[in-house]
Design an enzyme around this catalytic site. Structure first.
Site, PDB file in Angstrom:
ATOM      1  N   ARG A 183      18.541  -6.269  -3.875  1.00 16.28           N
ATOM      2  CA  ARG A 183      17.699  -6.282  -5.078  1.00 16.28           C
ATOM      3  C   ARG A 183      17.956  -4.921  -5.685  1.00 16.28           C
ATOM      4  NH1 ARG A 183      15.671  -6.226  -9.350  1.00 16.28           N
ATOM      5  NH2 ARG A 183      13.593  -6.968  -9.936  1.00 16.28           N
ATOM      6  N   HIS A 241      15.681  -0.207  -9.010  1.00 18.97           N
ATOM      7  CA  HIS A 241      14.745  -0.565 -10.076  1.00 18.97           C
ATOM      8  C   HIS A 241      13.404   0.112  -9.827  1.00 18.97           C
ATOM      9  CE1 HIS A 241      13.727  -3.346  -6.827  1.00 18.97           C
ATOM     10  NE2 HIS A 241      12.553  -3.534  -7.404  1.00 18.97           N
ATOM     11  N   HIS A 262       8.852  -0.414 -11.187  1.00 16.19           N
ATOM     12  CA  HIS A 262       7.874  -1.299 -11.821  1.00 16.19           C
ATOM     13  C   HIS A 262       6.732  -0.500 -12.450  1.00 16.19           C
ATOM     14  CE1 HIS A 262       9.718  -4.524  -9.465  1.00 16.19           C
ATOM     15  NE2 HIS A 262       9.497  -3.828  -8.363  1.00 16.19           N
ATOM     16  N   GLU A 321       3.992  -2.046  -5.657  1.00 17.83           N
ATOM     17  CA  GLU A 321       4.631  -3.159  -4.949  1.00 17.83           C
ATOM     18  C   GLU A 321       4.259  -3.098  -3.474  1.00 17.83           C
ATOM     19  OE1 GLU A 321       8.880  -4.068  -5.620  1.00 17.83           O
ATOM     20  OE2 GLU A 321       9.133  -3.749  -3.460  1.00 17.83           O
ATOM     21  N   HIS A 344      13.316   2.333  -6.398  1.00 16.41           N
ATOM     22  CA  HIS A 344      13.586   1.851  -5.047  1.00 16.41           C
ATOM     23  C   HIS A 344      14.623   0.738  -5.068  1.00 16.41           C
ATOM     24  CE1 HIS A 344      10.180  -0.470  -6.726  1.00 16.41           C
ATOM     25  NE2 HIS A 344      10.700  -1.504  -6.078  1.00 16.41           N
ATOM     26  N   GLU A 402       8.823 -10.560 -12.611  1.00 16.12           N
ATOM     27  CA  GLU A 402      10.067  -9.921 -12.184  1.00 16.12           C
ATOM     28  C   GLU A 402      11.014  -9.685 -13.363  1.00 16.12           C
ATOM     29  OE1 GLU A 402      11.948  -9.137  -8.773  1.00 16.12           O
ATOM     30  OE2 GLU A 402       9.989  -8.257  -9.164  1.00 16.12           O
ATOM     31  N   HIS A 461     -18.246 -16.196   3.834  1.00 13.54           N
ATOM     32  CA  HIS A 461     -18.327 -14.795   3.431  1.00 13.54           C
ATOM     33  C   HIS A 461     -17.989 -14.666   1.958  1.00 13.54           C
ATOM     34  CE1 HIS A 461     -14.011 -15.405   3.969  1.00 13.54           C
ATOM     35  NE2 HIS A 461     -13.798 -14.300   3.270  1.00 13.54           N
ATOM     36  N   HIS A 514     -16.411 -11.337  -1.049  1.00 15.43           N
ATOM     37  CA  HIS A 514     -15.836  -9.999  -1.210  1.00 15.43           C
ATOM     38  C   HIS A 514     -16.431  -9.338  -2.461  1.00 15.43           C
ATOM     39  CE1 HIS A 514     -12.826 -10.886   1.869  1.00 15.43           C
ATOM     40  NE2 HIS A 514     -12.731 -12.076   1.299  1.00 15.43           N
ATOM     41  N   GLU A 555      -9.866 -12.301  -4.468  1.00 13.64           N
ATOM     42  CA  GLU A 555      -8.962 -12.488  -3.327  1.00 13.64           C
ATOM     43  C   GLU A 555      -7.786 -13.376  -3.722  1.00 13.64           C
ATOM     44  OE1 GLU A 555      -9.093 -14.596   1.123  1.00 13.64           O
ATOM     45  OE2 GLU A 555     -10.935 -13.922   0.158  1.00 13.64           O
ATOM     46  N   HIS A 599     -17.073 -18.313   0.214  1.00 14.89           N
ATOM     47  CA  HIS A 599     -16.048 -19.284   0.595  1.00 14.89           C
ATOM     48  C   HIS A 599     -15.835 -19.261   2.106  1.00 14.89           C
ATOM     49  CE1 HIS A 599     -14.051 -15.420  -0.092  1.00 14.89           C
ATOM     50  NE2 HIS A 599     -13.085 -15.801   0.727  1.00 14.89           N
TER      51      HIS A 599
END
Length: 339
Positions: free
Chosen positions: A49, A52, A54, A58, A97, A120, A233, A235, A240, A279
């Protein structure tokens, strides 16, 4: 609102190149997930890859094989490291990276970005930058002759085959790079003691408290045994985003007022739970259910229903739920995560 809670990488179009493939799940196909997007990528042995960077952090989980990664910090320090199946890397936004598949059979990994609209196709590629820069500018900047720019590729590389590298130490010695370690950009999750473990499964929580570089993405690697369940539970810090690695599961998410949505999940599926929505996830198969819980947050945090009920004065529980003192006494104390 009853928002979508399921999508699958199996439904997305793959970009296939010589040397590998990639496909993604972002807000285009899962509009409810506004803070996280995921990319599933495969590289054959030796394939890259390309170099590059971002606009988002990541976070990566290696699903198969081994990858060699390079990353340069803004201070000019170069790191090189190998990451094997079950382990993690983290590259901050703007840090250049690369990723290369290693022998014998390359690598497959999941990339997670703290931008729901991430694509991407929006990556900054070194080949595209060079292609769109005048030759005389490149020559002046790099100390070359303008004609030397004719050697550059005419199209972007993105994913392309290369030479399988030798030992990690050989690459390090040629560059003077420092090997990565868990306190920098690689986290050895396979050697981590589970945060929670019992006869019904386990969970490994990875966030900024034990992986300091992961300041914007938190995760849990969850294993639920057949017949077990990720407890009821919610968050409070972030929504999530889930990736199902293996097994079969069923998730139910509750929404106000008097609404719920239940979906079945298999390997390669993506789940989504809005912040603060209660959930639970059941293992509905006869093998271990393994999935990732991901959050666009520096810390993992959840609230357990049973722990909350158990902590309250019994009188309050009885008056809310009609539970007798005998029933309340049967509820196990403490957060269990897997039940």
């Amino acid at each position: 609102d009853l928002v979508p809670i399921w999508y699958s990488f199996d439904l997305t179009k793959k970009r296939v190149e010589e040397g590998g493939w990639t496909h993604e799940v972002n807000t285009t196909v899962l509009p409810s997930s506004k803070d996280i997007a995921g990319v599933n990528m495969r590289l054959s042995a030796g394939s890259y890859r390309e170099l590059h960077w971002h606009t988002a952090d990541e976070w990566a989980y290696v699903l198969y094989g081994t990858a060699r990664v390079t990353l340069m910090q803004p201070d000019g320090t170069l790191f090189i490291g190998d990451v094997s199946a079950g382990n993690i890397w983290l590259f901050p936004a703007g840090f250049p990276h690369s990723i290369q598949g290693l022998e014998p059979d390359g690598t497959e990994f999941l990339l997670v970005f703290n931008q729901g609209s991430f694509s991407e196709d929006g990556t900054f590629l070194i080949s595209e930058w060079m292609k769109h820069t005048p030759h005389e500018v490149l020559a002046k900047n790099l100390g070359l002759e303008p004609s030397d720019a004719n050697l550059l590729p005419k199209e972007s590389l993105y994913i392309f085959p290369g030479t399988a590298p030798g030992s990690l130490q050989a690459d390090i010695s040629q560059t003077g790079a420092k090997p990565m370690n868990p306190s920098n950009y690689i986290f050895e999750a396979t050697s981590m003691t589970p945060t929670v473990s019992n006869k019904n499964g386990s969970a490994k929580v990875i966030d900024s408290r034990n992986f300091p570089s992961s300041k914007k993405i938190a995760a849990a690697i969850v294993t639920v045994k057949p017949g077990g369940m990720r407890e009821m539970h919610w968050h409070p810090l972030a929504s999530e985003w889930q990736f199902y690695i293996s097994g079969k599961g069923r998730m139910t998410v509750f929404f106000p007022v008097d609404n719920a949505r239940t979906m079945d999940f298999n390997a390669n599926d993506v789940g989504f739970v809005p912040s603060n929505s209660p959930h639970y996830i059941e293992n509905t198969g006869d093998t271990d259910l393994v999935f990732l819980e991901m959050f666009a947050s520096g810390e993992f945090m959840d609230v357990s229903l049973s722990q909350w009920i158990k902590q309250l004065p019994p009188r309050m529980v009885t008056e809310h739920l009609n539970f007798s003192k005998e029933l309340i006494d049967k509820i196990p104390a403490g957060k269990r995560v897997i039940v």
